[in-house]
Design an enzyme around this catalytic site. Structure first.
Site, PDB file in Angstrom:
ATOM      1  N   ASP A  88       0.883  -1.249  -0.051  1.00  0.00           N
ATOM      2  CA  ASP A  88      -0.037  -0.104  -0.181  1.00  0.00           C
ATOM      3  C   ASP A  88       0.793   1.090   0.079  1.00  0.00           C
ATOM      4  OD1 ASP A  88      -3.351   0.067   1.050  1.00  0.00           O
ATOM      5  OD2 ASP A  88      -2.145   2.142   0.908  1.00  0.00           O
ATOM      6  N   ARG A 112      -0.835   2.935   7.309  1.00  0.00           N
ATOM      7  CA  ARG A 112      -1.527   1.713   7.094  1.00  0.00           C
ATOM      8  C   ARG A 112      -0.892   0.482   7.259  1.00  0.00           C
ATOM      9  NH1 ARG A 112      -7.293   1.632   3.511  1.00  0.00           N
ATOM     10  NH2 ARG A 112      -8.489   1.258   5.106  1.00  0.00           N
ATOM     11  N   THR A 114     -14.245  -3.059  -6.771  1.00  0.00           N
ATOM     12  CA  THR A 114     -15.514  -3.399  -7.733  1.00  0.00           C
ATOM     13  C   THR A 114     -15.343  -2.121  -8.971  1.00  0.00           C
ATOM     14  OG1 THR A 114     -16.836  -3.803  -5.759  1.00  0.00           O
ATOM     15  CG2 THR A 114     -17.925  -2.854  -7.594  1.00  0.00           C
ATOM     16  N   PHE A 161     -17.427 -10.168  -2.517  1.00  0.00           N
ATOM     17  CA  PHE A 161     -18.740  -9.955  -2.267  1.00  0.00           C
ATOM     18  C   PHE A 161     -18.709 -10.105  -0.389  1.00  0.00           C
ATOM     19  CE2 PHE A 161     -19.102 -11.910  -6.180  1.00  0.00           C
ATOM     20  CZ  PHE A 161     -19.952 -11.313  -6.918  1.00  0.00           C
ATOM     21  N   LEU A 162     -17.655 -10.020   0.085  1.00  0.00           N
ATOM     22  CA  LEU A 162     -17.801  -9.883   1.511  1.00  0.00           C
ATOM     23  C   LEU A 162     -18.337  -8.586   2.094  1.00  0.00           C
ATOM     24  CD1 LEU A 162     -15.723  -7.619   2.822  1.00  0.00           C
ATOM     25  CD2 LEU A 162     -14.044  -9.188   2.204  1.00  0.00           C
ATOM     26  N   ALA A 163     -19.042  -8.875   3.305  1.00  0.00           N
ATOM     27  CA  ALA A 163     -19.471  -7.715   3.843  1.00  0.00           C
ATOM     28  C   ALA A 163     -18.941  -7.484   5.165  1.00  0.00           C
ATOM     29  CB  ALA A 163     -21.166  -7.997   4.488  1.00  0.00           C
ATOM     30  N   LEU A 174     -21.816  -5.262  -9.507  1.00  0.00           N
ATOM     31  CA  LEU A 174     -22.731  -4.004  -9.402  1.00  0.00           C
ATOM     32  C   LEU A 174     -24.072  -4.411  -9.319  1.00  0.00           C
ATOM     33  CD1 LEU A 174     -21.393  -1.775 -12.150  1.00  0.00           C
ATOM     34  CD2 LEU A 174     -20.699  -1.772  -9.882  1.00  0.00           C
ATOM     35  N   GLY A 179     -25.552   2.331   4.665  1.00  0.00           N
ATOM     36  CA  GLY A 179     -24.187   3.327   4.465  1.00  0.00           C
ATOM     37  C   GLY A 179     -23.313   2.356   3.873  1.00  0.00           C
ATOM     38  N   CYS A 233     -19.775   1.177  -0.447  1.00  0.00           N
ATOM     39  CA  CYS A 233     -20.187   0.664  -1.552  1.00  0.00           C
ATOM     40  C   CYS A 233     -21.643   0.723  -2.295  1.00  0.00           C
ATOM     41  CB  CYS A 233     -19.659  -0.895  -1.793  1.00  0.00           C
ATOM     42  SG  CYS A 233     -17.977  -1.019  -1.439  1.00  0.00           S
TER      43      CYS A 233
HETATM   44  P1  NAD Z   1      -9.924   1.019   1.203  1.00  0.00           P
HETATM   45  O1  NAD Z   1      -9.802   2.265   0.992  1.00  0.00           O
HETATM   46  O2  NAD Z   1     -10.039   0.419   2.592  1.00  0.00           O
HETATM   47  O3  NAD Z   1      -8.368   0.586   0.600  1.00  0.00           O
HETATM   48  C1  NAD Z   1      -7.800   0.638  -0.479  1.00  0.00           C
HETATM   49  C2  NAD Z   1      -6.198   0.694  -0.406  1.00  0.00           C
HETATM   50  O4  NAD Z   1      -5.743   1.004  -1.547  1.00  0.00           O
HETATM   51  C3  NAD Z   1      -6.179   2.317   0.606  1.00  0.00           C
HETATM   52  O5  NAD Z   1      -5.195   1.756   1.822  1.00  0.00           O
HETATM   53  C4  NAD Z   1      -5.101   3.075  -0.483  1.00  0.00           C
HETATM   54  O6  NAD Z   1      -3.932   3.655   0.198  1.00  0.00           O
HETATM   55  C5  NAD Z   1      -4.500   1.816  -1.373  1.00  0.00           C
HETATM   56  N1  NAD Z   1      -4.100   2.431  -2.764  1.00  0.00           N
HETATM   57  C6  NAD Z   1      -4.724   3.207  -3.578  1.00  0.00           C
HETATM   58  N2  NAD Z   1      -3.939   3.136  -4.801  1.00  0.00           N
HETATM   59  C7  NAD Z   1      -2.812   2.511  -4.689  1.00  0.00           C
HETATM   60  C8  NAD Z   1      -1.794   2.320  -5.374  1.00  0.00           C
HETATM   61  N3  NAD Z   1      -1.748   2.873  -6.600  1.00  0.00           N
HETATM   62  N4  NAD Z   1      -0.632   1.298  -5.017  1.00  0.00           N
HETATM   63  C9  NAD Z   1      -0.989   0.895  -3.751  1.00  0.00           C
HETATM   64  N5  NAD Z   1      -1.727   1.129  -2.950  1.00  0.00           N
HETATM   65  C10 NAD Z   1      -2.659   1.919  -3.109  1.00  0.00           C
HETATM   66  O7  NAD Z   1     -10.854   0.209   0.175  1.00  0.00           O
HETATM   67  P2  NAD Z   1     -11.852  -1.019   0.377  1.00  0.00           P
HETATM   68  O8  NAD Z   1     -12.704  -0.940   1.333  1.00  0.00           O
HETATM   69  O9  NAD Z   1     -10.755  -2.207   0.788  1.00  0.00           O
HETATM   70  O10 NAD Z   1     -12.283  -1.231  -1.046  1.00  0.00           O
HETATM   71  C11 NAD Z   1     -11.443  -1.530  -2.047  1.00  0.00           C
HETATM   72  C12 NAD Z   1     -12.240  -1.967  -3.236  1.00  0.00           C
HETATM   73  O11 NAD Z   1     -13.068  -3.311  -2.920  1.00  0.00           O
HETATM   74  C13 NAD Z   1     -13.275  -1.050  -3.904  1.00  0.00           C
HETATM   75  O12 NAD Z   1     -13.341  -1.175  -5.114  1.00  0.00           O
HETATM   76  C14 NAD Z   1     -14.726  -1.522  -3.092  1.00  0.00           C
HETATM   77  O13 NAD Z   1     -15.822  -1.199  -3.868  1.00  0.00           O
HETATM   78  C15 NAD Z   1     -14.507  -3.029  -3.268  1.00  0.00           C
HETATM   79  N6  NAD Z   1     -15.287  -3.721  -2.115  1.00  0.00           N
HETATM   80  C16 NAD Z   1     -15.327  -3.264  -0.918  1.00  0.00           C
HETATM   81  C17 NAD Z   1     -15.994  -4.064  -0.038  1.00  0.00           C
HETATM   82  C18 NAD Z   1     -15.885  -3.308   1.436  1.00  0.00           C
HETATM   83  O14 NAD Z   1     -16.577  -4.272   2.151  1.00  0.00           O
HETATM   84  N7  NAD Z   1     -15.412  -2.662   1.875  1.00  0.00           N
HETATM   85  C19 NAD Z   1     -16.438  -5.333  -0.225  1.00  0.00           C
HETATM   86  C20 NAD Z   1     -16.459  -5.719  -1.534  1.00  0.00           C
HETATM   87  C21 NAD Z   1     -15.812  -4.923  -2.400  1.00  0.00           C
HETATM   88  C1  UGA Z   2     -22.335  -4.924   1.117  1.00  0.00           C
HETATM   89  C2  UGA Z   2     -22.765  -6.110   0.555  1.00  0.00           C
HETATM   90  O1  UGA Z   2     -23.506  -7.016   1.634  1.00  0.00           O
HETATM   91  C3  UGA Z   2     -21.280  -7.021   0.541  1.00  0.00           C
HETATM   92  O2  UGA Z   2     -21.974  -8.396  -0.396  1.00  0.00           O
HETATM   93  C4  UGA Z   2     -20.577  -6.383  -0.652  1.00  0.00           C
HETATM   94  O3  UGA Z   2     -19.268  -7.130  -0.960  1.00  0.00           O
HETATM   95  C5  UGA Z   2     -20.152  -5.035   0.090  1.00  0.00           C
HETATM   96  O4  UGA Z   2     -21.475  -4.360   0.191  1.00  0.00           O
HETATM   97  C6  UGA Z   2     -19.234  -4.280  -0.864  1.00  0.00           C
HETATM   98  O5  UGA Z   2     -19.327  -4.392  -2.181  1.00  0.00           O
HETATM   99  O6  UGA Z   2     -18.758  -3.233  -0.449  1.00  0.00           O
HETATM  100  P1  UGA Z   2     -21.429  -3.934   3.508  1.00  0.00           P
HETATM  101  O7  UGA Z   2     -21.699  -2.608   2.761  1.00  0.00           O
HETATM  102  O8  UGA Z   2     -20.194  -4.057   4.141  1.00  0.00           O
HETATM  103  O9  UGA Z   2     -21.692  -5.229   2.535  1.00  0.00           O
HETATM  104  O10 UGA Z   2     -22.428  -4.573   4.612  1.00  0.00           O
HETATM  105  P2  UGA Z   2     -24.007  -5.076   4.594  1.00  0.00           P
HETATM  106  O11 UGA Z   2     -24.248  -5.913   5.654  1.00  0.00           O
HETATM  107  O12 UGA Z   2     -24.501  -5.133   3.311  1.00  0.00           O
HETATM  108  O13 UGA Z   2     -24.784  -3.400   4.984  1.00  0.00           O
HETATM  109  C7  UGA Z   2     -24.862  -2.215   4.249  1.00  0.00           C
HETATM  110  C8  UGA Z   2     -25.771  -1.230   4.887  1.00  0.00           C
HETATM  111  O14 UGA Z   2     -27.214  -1.778   4.751  1.00  0.00           O
HETATM  112  C9  UGA Z   2     -25.509  -1.048   6.390  1.00  0.00           C
HETATM  113  O15 UGA Z   2     -25.665   0.423   6.381  1.00  0.00           O
HETATM  114  C10 UGA Z   2     -26.584  -1.843   7.237  1.00  0.00           C
HETATM  115  O16 UGA Z   2     -26.699  -1.387   8.398  1.00  0.00           O
HETATM  116  C11 UGA Z   2     -27.727  -1.740   6.007  1.00  0.00           C
HETATM  117  N1  UGA Z   2     -28.663  -2.689   6.294  1.00  0.00           N
HETATM  118  C12 UGA Z   2     -28.329  -4.091   5.779  1.00  0.00           C
HETATM  119  C13 UGA Z   2     -29.912  -2.347   6.804  1.00  0.00           C
HETATM  120  O17 UGA Z   2     -30.332  -1.543   6.921  1.00  0.00           O
HETATM  121  N2  UGA Z   2     -30.823  -3.698   6.698  1.00  0.00           N
HETATM  122  C14 UGA Z   2     -30.416  -4.886   6.502  1.00  0.00           C
HETATM  123  O18 UGA Z   2     -31.431  -5.809   6.537  1.00  0.00           O
HETATM  124  C15 UGA Z   2     -29.087  -5.115   6.066  1.00  0.00           C
END
Ligand code: NAD
Ligand code: UGA
Length: 465
Positions: free
Chosen positions: A36, A41, A134, A169-171, A224, A276, A279
């Protein structure tokens, strides 16, 4: 097929960190390096005290403890790690663009593009590049174009690349369980050898029947679509919560009754202050942008409504609070329980608490805020982002009960389990009367509250006064 020995994951965030920890745990023969550009971090991921990991996720610290410095490495050596890897996961942030064409609608791909350029600069031999972030549909083509351009200036170029899509797809809050027991693993691509190499990793713990292959565009679009459908379900139940309040119905009972229909299912029907997280909104907006781009305006309008209801839900909760407190919040203290966007995470991105707190601060109230995992610094960043609200207007409370002292109301924003069993008898003696409880997560027991003479407004409850 050459098996994968070294993985580099670019991005040590909420996805990169937990995902790679699980791969390292399940594949002891693979060396996994998570890199990173954010040095702080990386330092936090390497902290000896596991309480200081940058991400709170149940079960994560145990896995990190087990594999870190064995076959899981966190480092800032992005270029070195790329040059050593057989497979590179792009796991960087893809937030909504803030400026220029598509601002407020499509993803800002600068970090993804910079990853592709870093890979161009340092990769050696044949490298499989995996989209884990994503992304808007067709981004794999952008990555391919950048990687292919590395041949232009170098006629002896003998490097090759395969690009795959492997959305996550993790939450949050259940990430480790979701990674260990995924509903499916989706691999999109046009190079069967590369797709099988990635499958070889997951097959160590995921049944083959759950690992599915598609083309690149179906894979990108499926991610998406899954988020859009999940978010739409929340907007659906939230819109029904408002109907419950005016008709005398109860949203918990309605959700239970409809959820027993096996075609509808009971999951993801919990009414609340709106979705919230980083994503849902961004991914729906990407779908809306894509639809408009292809002239599918009716489709775009359909998905846009999901976001509109979400914003409306937060606004209507805020209006209820102001109206129940006699239309005046000046000089009133309001306790806020929960700032994370859901329980079991320290993430506040797009948390409904931010929008609601900012509206309450704007009315002149003083907030005393408690959360189980979000720290004061994060709340400060979220509330002071446009310099409107400074720290004299709110206080951070380590102890949940001290948040109530002298308060005129409490707003329950996150469903942390300790908020479900508060001692209301003790609370009633330290608050100002008349005192209001605003329960946006339907977690308090109405009778217990009302018997103590406390006023209650509960989301989706038709018995609200
Ligand atoms: P995040 O902001 O927590 O982490 C991304 C990291 O990438 C940051 O620490 C940043 O410093 C680093 N970064 C950016 N550009 C870089 C580079 N060029 N070289 C090295 N490091 C670099 O983001 P996240 O929540 O982990 O999400 C990442 C992706 O996964 C997003 O596209 C998001 O939509 C997707 N996603 C997120 C979740 C989730 O629950 N957060 C779940 C599924 C998919
Ligand atoms: C969501 C999806 O569930 C994951 O599958 C996906 O990978 C992820 O987005 C992503 O792409 O980032 P996440 O946002 O971490 O995961 O958490 P969720 O459990 O989906 O909750 C999202 C929001 O919806 C939260 O604010 C939660 O409080 C709200 N929520 C969820 C409700 O208000 N009601 C419900 O029944 C479920």
């Amino acid at each position: 097929m050459k098996s994968i020995k070294k993985i580099c994951c670019i991005g040590a965030g909420y996805v990169g960190g937990p995902t790679m920890a699980v791969i390292a745990k399940k594949c002891p023969d693979i060396e996994v390096e998570v890199v990173d550009i954010n040095a702080a971090r990386i330092n936090a991921w390497n902290d000896n005290n596991l309480d200081n990991l940058p991400i709170f996720e149940p079960g994560l610290s145990e896995i990190v403890k087990d594999v870190r410095k064995k076959n899981l490495i966190f480092s800032s050596n992005v270029q070195d790690s790329i040059s050593n890897a057989d497979m590179i996961f792009i796991s960087v942030n893809t937030p909504i663009k803030k400026k220029g064409m598509g601002a407020g609608q499509t993803s800002d791909l600068r970090w993804v593009e910079s990853c592709a350029r870093q890979i161009c600069q340092s990769a050696k031999g044949h490298t499989i590049v995996v989209e884990k972030s994503t992304l808007p549909v067709k981004t794999a083509q952008t990555i391919k174009d950048i990687l292919d351009s590395s041949k232009i200036n170098n006629s002896n170029e003998n490097r090759t690349f395969s690009v795959l899509s492997n959305p996550e797809f993790l939450a949050e809050g259940t990430a480790i369980n979701d990674l260990l027991n995924p509903d499916r693993v989706l691999i999109g691509g046009d190079d069967l050898k590369a797709m099988n190499a990635l499958k070889e990793i997951y097959i160590k713990w995921v049944p083959a029947s759950k690992i599915i292959f598609t083309n690149l565009w179906s894979s990108e679009l499926s991610k998406l679509s899954a988020n859009a459908l999940l978010a739409q379900r929340i907007s659906s139940i939230n819109s029904l919560s408002a109907i419950c309040e005016v008709t005398g119905a109860d949203i918990g009972d309605v959700a239970n009754a409809v959820g027993m229909d096996s075609r509808i299912g009971s999951k993801f029907l919990k009414a609340g202050p709106g979705f919230g997280g980083s994503c849902f909104k961004k991914d729906i907006l990407n779908l809306v942008y894509l639809s408009r781009y292809y002239g599918l305006d009716e489709v775009a309008d359909f998905w846009q409504e999901t976001v509109a209801i979400n914003t409306w839900q937060q606004t209507r909760i805020y209006k209820e609070i102001v109206s129940k407190l006699f239309g005046n919040l000046a000089d009133k203290k309001i306790a806020i329980l929960g700032f994370a966007f859901k329980e079991n995470t320290n993430d506040t991105r797009e948390s409904p608490a931010i929008a609601i707190c900012r509206k309450l601060l704007n009315e002149g109230s003083f907030l005393s805020i408690h959360d189980c995992k979000v720290n004061e610094e994060t709340i400060d960043k979220d509330l002071s982002s446009d310099n409107l609200f400074d720290k004299s207007m709110w206080a951070y409370k380590e102890d949940v009960y001290s948040a109530f002292e002298g308060a005129h109301a409490v707003v329950l924003m996150t469903e942390w389990s300790i908020y479900k069993s508060l001692n209301w008898q003790n609370i009633v003696s330290v608050v100002k009367q008349p005192f209001w409880v605003f329960d946006t997560r339907c977690i308090v027991k109405p009778n217990e509250i009302r018997e103590l003479g406390i006023n209650l407004w509960q989301l989706g409850n038709g018995e609200n006064q």
